[in-house]
Design an enzyme around this catalytic site. Structure first.
Site, mmCIF file in Angstrom:
data_model
loop_
_atom_site.group_PDB
_atom_site.id
_atom_site.type_symbol
_atom_site.label_atom_id
_atom_site.label_comp_id
_atom_site.label_asym_id
_atom_site.label_seq_id
_atom_site.Cartn_x
_atom_site.Cartn_y
_atom_site.Cartn_z
ATOM 1 N N TRP A 1 6.214 -24.242 -11.779
ATOM 2 C CA TRP A 1 6.298 -23.663 -13.124
ATOM 3 C C TRP A 1 7.757 -23.625 -13.539
ATOM 4 C CZ3 TRP A 1 1.579 -22.987 -11.113
ATOM 5 C CH2 TRP A 1 0.509 -22.742 -11.981
ATOM 6 N N ASP B 1 1.975 -14.416 -21.168
ATOM 7 C CA ASP B 1 0.698 -14.955 -21.615
ATOM 8 C C ASP B 1 -0.209 -13.994 -22.366
ATOM 9 O OD1 ASP B 1 1.873 -16.601 -19.718
ATOM 10 O OD2 ASP B 1 0.043 -16.970 -18.613
ATOM 11 N N TRP C 1 0.865 -8.712 -18.404
ATOM 12 C CA TRP C 1 1.714 -8.671 -19.599
ATOM 13 C C TRP C 1 1.318 -7.625 -20.635
ATOM 14 C CZ3 TRP C 1 6.369 -10.474 -19.163
ATOM 15 C CH2 TRP C 1 6.591 -11.511 -18.257
ATOM 16 N N GLU D 1 4.049 -10.165 -7.898
ATOM 17 C CA GLU D 1 4.314 -10.847 -9.172
ATOM 18 C C GLU D 1 4.745 -9.842 -10.238
ATOM 19 O OE1 GLU D 1 0.812 -12.853 -10.586
ATOM 20 O OE2 GLU D 1 1.832 -13.760 -12.300
HETATM 21 C C1 DGY Z 1 -1.674 -18.806 -15.740
HETATM 22 O O1 DGY Z 1 -2.509 -19.651 -15.466
HETATM 23 O O2 DGY Z 1 -1.886 -17.589 -15.704
HETATM 24 C C2 DGY Z 1 -0.340 -19.245 -16.078
HETATM 25 O O3 DGY Z 1 0.511 -18.188 -16.345
HETATM 26 C C3 DGY Z 1 -0.321 -20.210 -17.219
HETATM 27 O O4 DGY Z 1 0.940 -20.742 -17.250
#
Ligand code: DGY
Length: 421
Positions: free
Chosen positions: A35, A165, A351, A394
């Site tokens: 990524w 996201d 998020w 994460e």
């Molecule tokens: C996901 O698949 O959650 C990723 O963040 C997309 O980039």
């Protein structure tokens, strides 16, 4: 949960375990590819153990750059069954299979740090010389393809492009996107609890957009004109602007005057336009829904990132500092991705509330630039508490500090090495 000091050796171990030979996956299983913005931040962790390996992270990423300069947000170097949507769904198979959108442009900033602070000067000169043309082409792509009318504000075509996201800021714009009419099987829910991940309603629309780019043959004109999701993402704009500033410094150091002049013009256009996104009411900058032609009122960590970009005037900076002070006081574990006063705030869901360490780091860099050292340091202490409480996840529940999402996460380990330890 008991706090324990940050174990830097364990953080390096995570980078080594996530190394797939020249690139680092964000985490095993959940994210088995490269990524873009993860990789840039991870390189800053690598440099403390192995500078050559840090440069390699960038080299491998830029091998996947598209001919038009776009740097995809995912490079699918090898097959993996543990992630969806994979390369077959994206359908972008020229060269290294990839996604068809980009991600916040942190590369120039991270590479400038790597270059300026490198111990091995010969290596740094060589690698920067090789990487600089691709970096320039990447920033040119943003301004050329995503701001065709020269407004100074680039547009984003997917919530995934923001890197944030599932932010509530995208809810209304995304709700207008049609849904797909085919069945699919998500893989993320096999790795992470459903209450820490997006809902199906969002995935149905994420996938519509992925399909839309493919149906349009990845044609920039058609997508710019017809994409049913078009947002001015203040996080993306701020990160690009700071990146361009760092890129200009690199161009100056490498005698690329024509490039630095052009990029300075791009920056000037953004500086002239950014006031449109300021909100007196919210005391920060806002995202903007281009299709609805209205500001998005959610206060998220993206909305204070103009501090990091140097895009705020002194009064605006002071307003955002007051906001951040109160925000930091209202959470137990650093700045939550969504302000806790939002009706859409969820402290553990992707998020929509949790704490991300790299974002707190970017905000702290901005605070320092504006002279708010003490507050920057408070963010560092608060961010450290997340790792001390739960390890290298994460993201972290903004209220309990519990680890969420993927474990043994590369950028968390890198930020711990680079900023917290
Ligand atoms: C996901 O698949 O959650 C990723 O963040 C997309 O980039």
């Amino acid at each position: 949960m008991n706090a324990s000091p940050i174990d830097v050796q364990a953080a390096f171990e995570i980078l080594r375990n996530n190394d797939r030979g020249g690139y680092t996956v964000p985490t095993h299983g959940l994210y088995p590819f490269q990524w873009s913005w993860d990789s840039a931040i991870t390189a800053l962790g690598w440099r403390h153990a192995d500078e050559a390996r840090a440069w390699e992270e960038a080299e491998v990423m830029f091998r996947g750059q598209w001919d038009n300069g776009m740097l995809p947000h995912i490079l699918f170097h090898k097959d993996a069954e543990t992630y969806f949507p994979g390369p077959d769904v994206w359908g972008a198979t020229d060269g290294i299979p990839s996604s068809a959108i980009s991600q916040p442009a942190v590369w120039a900033t991270c590479l400038r740090m790597l270059y300026d602070e490198a111990k091995d000067r010969d290596l740094a000169e060589r690698k920067m010389t090789e990487l600089l043309p691709g970096l320039i082409r990447y920033h040119d792509w943003w301004y050329r393809e995503r701001d065709r009318d020269g407004t100074g504000l680039v547009v984003s075509f997917h919530p995934w492009e923001s890197g944030m996201d599932n932010s509530p800021a995208w809810d209304d714009a995304l709700a207008r996107v049609p849904t797909i009419d085919w069945e699919y099987q998500r893989r993320d829910l096999g790795h992470v609890d459903a209450d820490e991940r997006p809902h199906k309603t969002e995935y149905d629309r994420y996938l519509y957009l992925v399909d839309f780019y493919k149906q349009n043959g990845f044609d920039s004109d058609a997508i710019y004109r017809d994409c049913p999701y078009r947002v001015l993402d203040i996080g993306l704009i701020a990160i690009l602007h700071r990146g361009t500033r760092d890129l200009v410094a690199l161009c100056d150091a490498f005698d690329r005057k024509a490039d630095s002049d052009r990029l300075r013009d791009d920056m000037a256009r953004t500086e002239a336009a950014i006031g449109k996104l300021w909100s007196d009411d919210r005391r920060c900058f806002l995202n903007y829904d281009v299709i609805a032609d209205e500001p998005i009122e959610e206060v998220t960590t993206a909305t204070v990132l103009p501090l990091y970009a140097g895009l705020a005037n002194d009064d605006q900076a002071q307003e955002m500092v007051d906001l951040i002070r109160e925000w930091e006081g209202a959470t137990s574990f650093a700045i939550s991705s969504t302000h806790p006063s939002s009706s859409r705030y969820e402290p553990q869901r992707y998020w929509r509330g949790p704490v991300w360490l790299h974002i707190n780091w970017l905000i702290a860099l901005g605070l320092k630039d504006y002279g708010y050292e003490e507050l920057a340091d408070r963010l560092r202490v608060a961010a450290r508490k997340c790792v001390e409480t739960s390890g290298f996840f994460e993201y972290f529940d903004a209220e309990s500090g519990a680890g969420c999402g993927g474990d043994d996460f590369s950028w968390t380990a890198a930020v711990a090495i680079n900023w917290l330890a």
